[in-house]
Design a protein around this motif. Sequence first.
Motif, PDB file in Angstrom:
ATOM      1  N   GLN B  55       0.646  -1.375  -0.024  1.00 31.82           N
ATOM      2  CA  GLN B  55      -0.042   0.068   0.075  1.00 31.82           C
ATOM      3  C   GLN B  55       0.799   1.351   0.025  1.00 31.82           C
ATOM      4  O   GLN B  55       1.817   1.490   0.795  1.00 31.82           O
ATOM      5  N   ALA B  56       0.532   2.299  -0.792  1.00 32.23           N
ATOM      6  CA  ALA B  56       1.181   3.418  -0.926  1.00 32.23           C
ATOM      7  C   ALA B  56       1.184   4.320   0.385  1.00 32.23           C
ATOM      8  O   ALA B  56       2.146   4.862   0.667  1.00 32.23           O
ATOM      9  N   GLU B  57      -0.053   4.351   0.970  1.00 35.21           N
ATOM     10  CA  GLU B  57      -0.294   4.819   2.154  1.00 35.21           C
ATOM     11  C   GLU B  57      -0.716   3.970   3.099  1.00 35.21           C
ATOM     12  O   GLU B  57      -1.774   3.150   2.954  1.00 35.21           O
ATOM     13  N   PRO B  58      -0.401   4.148   4.415  1.00 33.80           N
ATOM     14  CA  PRO B  58      -0.757   3.382   5.327  1.00 33.80           C
ATOM     15  C   PRO B  58      -2.354   3.536   5.543  1.00 33.80           C
ATOM     16  O   PRO B  58      -2.725   4.559   5.872  1.00 33.80           O
ATOM     17  N   ASP B  59      -2.997   2.518   5.659  1.00 34.38           N
ATOM     18  CA  ASP B  59      -4.660   2.447   5.799  1.00 34.38           C
ATOM     19  C   ASP B  59      -4.867   1.530   7.095  1.00 34.38           C
ATOM     20  O   ASP B  59      -4.701   0.405   6.947  1.00 34.38           O
ATOM     21  N   THR B  60      -5.003   2.341   8.210  1.00 36.39           N
ATOM     22  CA  THR B  60      -5.235   1.357   9.570  1.00 36.39           C
ATOM     23  C   THR B  60      -6.741   1.243   9.832  1.00 36.39           C
ATOM     24  O   THR B  60      -6.945   0.550  10.877  1.00 36.39           O
TER      25      THR B  60
END
Lengths: 308, 298
Positions: B55-60
């Motif tokens: 994932q390019a951006e952390p998505d929590t």
Amino acid sequence: MTVHLTRGTQPRPGHRRVTALLGRHPVGLALMAPYAAYLLLVFAYPFGFAVWMSFHDYFFAAPGAQVERPFVGLENYRTVLGDPGVRQAFGNILVFLLINVPLTAALALTLAVALNQAIRGRTFLRVAYYVPYVTASVAVVGVWLFLFSSDGLVNTLLGPLAPDPSWLVNETLAMPLIAVFVAWKQLGFFILLYLAALQNVPKELYESAAVDGAGAWQRFRSVTVPAVRPATTLVVIVATVTGANLFTEPYLLTGGGGPNGASTSPVLLMYQRGLEQGAPDVAAAIGVLLVVGVVALSMINRRLLERS
Amino acid sequence: MSTRTLGAPETAPAVEPVARRRTGTLGRVLRAAALTAFALAFLFPFYYMFIGSLQAEPDTSPAGAFPTGGLTLGNYREINAEIHLLRSLVNSGIFTGGVILGTVVFGLLAGYALAQLSFRGRGALFNLVLLVQVVPFQLLLIPLYVLIVRGYGLADSYLGMILPFLINTTAVFVFRQFFLQLPPDLFAAARVDGASELRILWSVALPLVRPALLTVVLLTFIGPWNEFLWPFLITKQTDMQPLAVSLANYLSNVAARAANPYGAVLAGACVLAAPAVALFVAFQKHFTSTNIGSGVKG
């Protein structure tokens, strides 16, 4: 063949003295030599060296320099015991062991028993349980950091129930979390030990228990648990020794034993005092105390577990 | 227990029919559900590691664990730029290979001698082997550092990394256990024919313990490949560090500066985990309680 064998095992006259001195196959000594040398060089000698160091004023000197390293008696031990950081680290590891060891033994036995009876999907289940054990701590620490960071998945799921301060920066929760994490990581190995022990439980015991009308839980308590007791002793001792070795997790998960030293382990302290602050003699004393503690704990555990 | 029946106890049901009938269908379903739930709890972090690395951006958010698109290999490029993955992998490989070689060669000799040869001092040596398993590595840390780094000047060298792990004691036990199962007459006959012990070991014993060899290689592999503390202590040059060390250093020093630190760390973690997991999954049959349990118990 028999004739040959008899002739072969009878030593020829010239060899009789060698046999008496070195045994029937003196070549065995040569085959053992590399391993024996390794054990002496890498275990026995450093072991003695560590104990010696802890009673002397030992420090890192320039290579080749001749320096005096006087005997100081219990000085290093006094330094160690008077250090609140050290006392905290030993307290931390005790908390760790109190959570980690019982959790490991209970879960490993339960899962091993279930796995032993499961027929379908056994390979999948085994792989699932063993994978954390074969993976590097450094790799799984990465994903735990991600999961348990203050805005990580675990806190997102918990919503308002999320602890404040978050898991790894919480003085009360950091060490217990590491204990659970290590239990998860090592469980596969201990399941393996229990599976080996379960193969040796006589089936007649289950038969007669079933005839007596014992349910699944009663069979587990009165047949399985006593039958695998020697394995439990082994699991508890190995888990204690492994746990006392704790270093990677507090070093990486809580940024070097934080918050405020709440997750410092004795081995982490040995690294900090011995190599970062250049006091190998103090570090050796911490090591000796740690080993004495582990041996004492193992002996107590053994006593408790082998008492029937 | 012969070499041919290895692993067989794992496939044979341990509970006899009377007990099984009493457990009932409901019990079995519950047990299967619990086992599966645990298995998923064990596997989820690995799945999350892999997805996070893409994932390019952390998505929590919970939905972020099951992305529908936008996956990228950017994190792998990022971590490769920071720690030179290939170089670290080569270092890990040499470290691990050296330990496996030492364990197979010297462990085989020792296991054979302990099981099949009688010589003076065998009992004492075997007791020493047992004793060594009790000596915890943490006590040896400081003296080994002093000896290997300060005494022999082996800091930042493969030899210094390998030396403390050169022969895996559990592997010696596994070899001994396998050799104990072979009939001594087999070796006596070869000796009468005038074969030397090394020749017997090579052409009689070795072919018979091939399953043990695979178990030992698997068992030994995970030690040095995953080891962090020792190589961390003795390597200061980044081009000598195994992957576990360079990734840990990135994690504790550099990660804060990266655009997506978690992504890069997880990408590195996947690279570090993949060889061990792949080897284990491919050869998991050899990683059974019968193979290793006996070795651990001595």
